[in-house]
Scaffold this active site. Structure first.
Site, PDB file in Angstrom:
ATOM      1  N   LYS A 123       0.846  -1.207   0.000  1.00  0.00           N
ATOM      2  CA  LYS A 123       0.000   0.000   0.000  1.00  0.00           C
ATOM      3  C   LYS A 123       0.884   1.261   0.000  1.00  0.00           C
ATOM      4  O   LYS A 123       2.072   1.198   0.302  1.00  0.00           O
ATOM      5  CB  LYS A 123      -0.951  -0.034   1.203  1.00  0.00           C
ATOM      6  CG  LYS A 123      -1.907  -1.240   1.176  1.00  0.00           C
ATOM      7  CD  LYS A 123      -3.001  -1.097   0.133  1.00  0.00           C
ATOM      8  CE  LYS A 123      -3.695  -2.357  -0.314  1.00  0.00           C
ATOM      9  NZ  LYS A 123      -4.333  -3.231   0.617  1.00  0.00           N
TER      10      LYS A 123
HETATM   11  C1  PLP Z   1      -5.469  -4.355   0.832  1.00  0.00           C
HETATM   12  C2  PLP Z   1      -6.932  -4.139   0.883  1.00  0.00           C
HETATM   13  C3  PLP Z   1      -7.693  -4.498   1.990  1.00  0.00           C
HETATM   14  C4  PLP Z   1      -7.145  -5.320   3.113  1.00  0.00           C
HETATM   15  O1  PLP Z   1      -6.092  -4.731   3.767  1.00  0.00           O
HETATM   16  P1  PLP Z   1      -5.255  -5.571   4.861  1.00  0.00           P
HETATM   17  O2  PLP Z   1      -4.524  -4.495   5.607  1.00  0.00           O
HETATM   18  O3  PLP Z   1      -4.340  -6.481   4.118  1.00  0.00           O
HETATM   19  O4  PLP Z   1      -6.223  -6.289   5.712  1.00  0.00           O
HETATM   20  C5  PLP Z   1      -9.026  -4.153   2.025  1.00  0.00           C
HETATM   21  N1  PLP Z   1      -9.608  -3.512   0.994  1.00  0.00           N
HETATM   22  C6  PLP Z   1      -8.930  -3.191  -0.106  1.00  0.00           C
HETATM   23  C7  PLP Z   1      -9.627  -2.482  -1.226  1.00  0.00           C
HETATM   24  C8  PLP Z   1      -7.563  -3.515  -0.215  1.00  0.00           C
HETATM   25  O5  PLP Z   1      -6.898  -3.263  -1.348  1.00  0.00           O
END
Ligand code: PLP
Length: 389
Positions: free
Chosen positions: A180
């Site tokens: 991210k």
């Molecule tokens: C990455 C992601 C999540 C989950 O995030 P985590 O921190 O890995 O639990 C949820 N929603 C979207 C749209 C994502 O891309």
């Protein structure tokens, strides 16, 4: 040349910060988390922020804190990562899918309104690829009784008409997962202006306990605690929170770089059969990913070409309704999400990260323009074009 899908931007000073936490002797959620939470409140202009071990655990805790569970429905877009729907199931509620707007790929607000029933307790709009959903418009369409929990996993830097995630909804949840825009490997945060939700969330991230580790020994004396409502275990340790500390100052610089790279992709691919979502006026996209739509059922072949040329392209995301867990669920309607299905079958994401060098991007573009595009089956493209009309 090899171009990876992603390269992180953690500064070298991160190691020193982790060493400080180790030396302090206090490893779990304490002062370092509290410091980052204060910074998040300032960045997002909200009154409460809670760091969590992931977006997923933060969302489970938020749903528990809002009292959402069996018998309740939560509206989610079909075009998202599976976590958005899974968290609803995890608390025993039912995810109700709606299709995407074909131009932005964001949740179709008119369809969300049409999906409301007397059991609807919440909606989780997803700021897909970094473009914020119009939260005031969603609120106006759904009325005041339905909670809005923003999936801002892609949208740390994003805004719409000057408003940021968390400001106009009940809560916004971020992800600090490894790939991210802001990351500590694994992590997340919930931000909210709702004091009652914030108080319940504090307990929900720690099994429902009425006192966290830092408070249980406050004043050097052990304090008893109670559990009144079920929670999960979702807190982030100081060990990881310090990695966020080291990134928050330079968020804008990294976004600038992402924007330049994304525009270069757009300008080079405009007018070709490759499509990409429209970014609406008034939106500052966080430019989390750069998706392209390959027409005529040729996505997987294009993906192989890119991968064979050393380019780390991936698929994010297919319609959640096509995954076996949901496809085999008789309560999920079949063939009812044509936009999500089409983009899910046709989309791939190109490398996009702040340290992507211009010659790396040129290489990706050259493979696309001079190898991929001439090889596309134009007959299949035309057929799809006609079908789309
Ligand atoms: C990455 C992601 C999540 C989950 O995030 P985590 O921190 O890995 O639990 C949820 N929603 C979207 C749209 C994502 O891309």
């Amino acid at each position: 040349m090899r171009v990876p899908f992603y390269r992180h931007s953690l500064p070298a000073s991160s190691a020193t910060l982790v060493a400080q936490v180790i030396e302090s002797g206090f490893l779990t959620s304490g002062q370092r988390c509290a410091g980052v939470e204060e910074q998040l409140c300032a960045i997002f202009g909200v009154s409460h922020a809670k760091l969590t071990s992931s977006w997923t655990q933060g969302a489970v805790a938020a749903l528990l804190a809002l009292g959402i569970g069996p018998g309740d429905e939560v509206i989610v877009p079909a075009m998202t990562f599976v976590a958005t729907a899974n968290v609803v199931k995890q608390v025993g509620a039912r995810p109700v899918f709606v299709d995407a707007d074909p131009s932005t790929l964001l949740i179709d607000i008119a369809l969300a309104k049409a999906a409301v029933t007397p059991r609807t307790k919440a909606v989780i709009p997803v700021h897909l690829y970094g473009q914020m959903v119009d939260i005031p418009a969603l609120r106006a369409a759904l009325g005041p009784g339905i909670r809005i929990i923003e999936d801002a996993a892609h949208c740390f830097e994003g805004r719409r008409n000057g408003r940021r995630p968390g400001q106009d909804s009940d809560a916004a949840i971020f992800s600090f997962y490894a790939t991210k825009n802001v990351t500590c490997g694994e992590g997340g945060a919930v931000v909210t202006n709702d004091a009652e939700l914030a108080a319940n969330l504090k307990e929900a991230v720690l099994h429902g306990m009425s006192a966290a580790a830092a408070q249980r020994f406050s004043g050097g004396r052990y304090q008893h605690w109670d559990v009144a409502r079920l929670g999960t275990k979702a807190n982030l340790p100081d060990l990881l929170a310090v990695l966020l500390e080291a990134q928050l100052d330079s968020v804008d610089e990294r976004l600038e770089r992402r924007e330049i790279l994304a525009r270069r992709y757009e300008e080079s691919l405009l007018g070709t059969p490759l499509g990409f979502p429209t970014i609406e006026a008034g939106v500052v996209s966080a430019r989390h990913l750069f998706p392209i739509h390959v027409p005529g059922g040729q996505r997987d072949r294009v993906m192989r070409t890119l991968n064979d040329q050393g380019i780390g392209a991936t698929v994010n995301y297919r319609s959640v309704t096509e995954l076996s867990l949901y496809r085999n669920d008789p309560s999920v309607p079949r063939n009812s999400f044509p936009v999500s299905f089409d983009w899910g079958e046709g989309t791939l994401c190109l490398p996009l990260f702040p340290t992507l060098r211009e010659e790396e991007q040129d290489y990706v573009l050259n493979v696309l323009l001079y190898e991929v595009l001439p090889s596309l089956d134009s007959h299949a493209i035309e057929e799809r074009g006609v079908a789309a009309l």
